[in-house]
Design a protein around this motif. Structure first.
Motif, PDB file in Angstrom:
ATOM      1  N   ARG A 167       0.828  -1.206   0.000  1.00 27.41           N
ATOM      2  CA  ARG A 167       0.000   0.000   0.000  1.00 27.41           C
ATOM      3  C   ARG A 167       0.865   1.261   0.000  1.00 27.41           C
ATOM      4  NH1 ARG A 167      -4.768   0.009   4.314  1.00 27.41           N
ATOM      5  NH2 ARG A 167      -5.014   2.022   3.265  1.00 27.41           N
ATOM      6  N   ASN A 169       0.062   3.974   1.432  1.00 18.75           N
ATOM      7  CA  ASN A 169      -0.150   4.798   2.628  1.00 18.75           C
ATOM      8  C   ASN A 169       0.621   4.281   3.833  1.00 18.75           C
ATOM      9  OD1 ASN A 169      -1.688   2.511   3.117  1.00 18.75           O
ATOM     10  ND2 ASN A 169      -3.230   3.625   4.305  1.00 18.75           N
ATOM     11  N   GLY A 216      -3.446  -4.737   2.123  1.00 23.99           N
ATOM     12  CA  GLY A 216      -3.665  -3.539   2.912  1.00 23.99           C
ATOM     13  C   GLY A 216      -4.477  -3.766   4.167  1.00 23.99           C
TER      14      GLY A 216
END
Length: 319
Positions: A167, A169, A216
């Protein structure tokens, strides 16, 4: 032979990322490339000159015992060509003997520089295999070479590897206390045998970690970073390990692991505001146990080692 094509000499610049190996349960087979880079700028020559800027400028050797030079000479020997020399400038940002892949960066950089001077007789797969065989395990050299998060294993002189999409993030907080810990020392405290229950535990958690990174699933990621093969045996080599780990969790880290053989601790954090808080909490915890530490907030990088070449005219009369 090194290329002096068309009356020109080729300068090579190699950029290699830092890496964090193991990621908890992925002992010796999992690692990730991080956005912190060493540079190697090299020009073929008839003598040896080494300039070092940044990390290790006062301690790294400037003769043929330098790891970059050793790896270049190894490639020349494999190609059956004499190594005459090189003018080398190293710009180092990866801390040495800290668990962030400084040796892997030097190894990969030296192999790539030599391969280009030799007119690229070795394929990427061959270079990766040479690097893994020289290092002894692929967890640092594979992500340094390939970028991203990598699963890799060496068997019968073949490196099987796969990149894991992760991911965007997630970021990583690497906190390095200011004392070195040699990989040989950290490996020396590990036993030769593993209990069946511990082996099953790590197989399961490494599998969960792979799933968490690729899907994720943050709750699963939080649970999957546990390890029973190396961290408990090594943490006594790092004063304050438990306190720093606890501080990172209180500050909001998803999980915290030993980076490679240490002494760097690596916290996994959702990108954004928590990273600074986690970094400060970990530094403070190290200081409270008597160790000065440096924190680096390092996003993962999908780019591995890469090469830039620049041709210059050979001076009149030069070889």
């Amino acid at each position: 032979m090194a290329c002096h094509c068309g009356g020109k000499i080729v300068n090579v610049s190699i950029y290699v990322p830092a890496t964090s190996a193991n990621l908890g349960p992925g002992f010796d087979c999992m690692g990730i490339a991080l956005d912190l880079w060493n540079e190697i700028h090299a020009t073929p020559a008839d003598d040896l000159q080494i300039e070092i800027d940044g990390v290790g400028a006062d301690t790294l050797p400037r003769d043929d015992t330098n790891l970059v030079i050793r790896c270049m000479k190894m490639m020349y020997e494999r190609a059956g060509e004499p190594f005459h020399g090189v003018h080398l400038r190293m710009v180092n940002r990866i801390p040495v003997a800290a668990g962030l892949g400084s040796s892997a960066a030097a190894l990969v950089g030296g192999l790539l520089a030599a391969n280009h001077f030799l007119d690229s007789p070795f394929t990427s797969a061959q270079i990766l295999r040479i690097a893994v065989e020289d290092e002894g395990h692929p967890d640092n050299v594979a992500p340094a070479f390939l970028g991203g998060a990598v699963l890799a294993y060496l068997e019968d002189h073949v490196v099987t590897h796969v990149n894991l999409p992760i991911r965007d993030n997630l970021t990583f907080v690497a906190v390095t206390p200011k004392f070195p810990l040699l990989t040989e020392t950290a490996r020396g405290v590990l036993g030769d045998h593993v209990a069946r229950a511990d082996a099953i535990f790590n197989v399961a958690h490494a599998s969960f970690l792979t799933a968490a990174l690729t899907t994720g699933n943050l709750p699963l990621l939080r649970r999957s970073l546990a390890d029973r093969l190396h961290q408990d045996a090594r943490k006594h080599l790092i004063p304050g390990f438990d306190a720093v780990y606890a501080a990172s969790q209180r500050a909001g880290a998803i999980g915290t692991v030993l980076s490679g053989a240490g002494p760097t601790l690596l916290a996994v954090v959702e990108a954004g505001a928590p990273a600074q808080a986690v970094a400060q909490a970990m530094v403070n915890a190290f200081e409270q146990t008597g160790s000065t530490a440096v924190a680096r907030i390092l996003p993962p990088t999908t780019m591995g080692a890469h090469v830039h070449m620049k041709a210059q005219r050979t001076p009149h009369g030069a070889r």
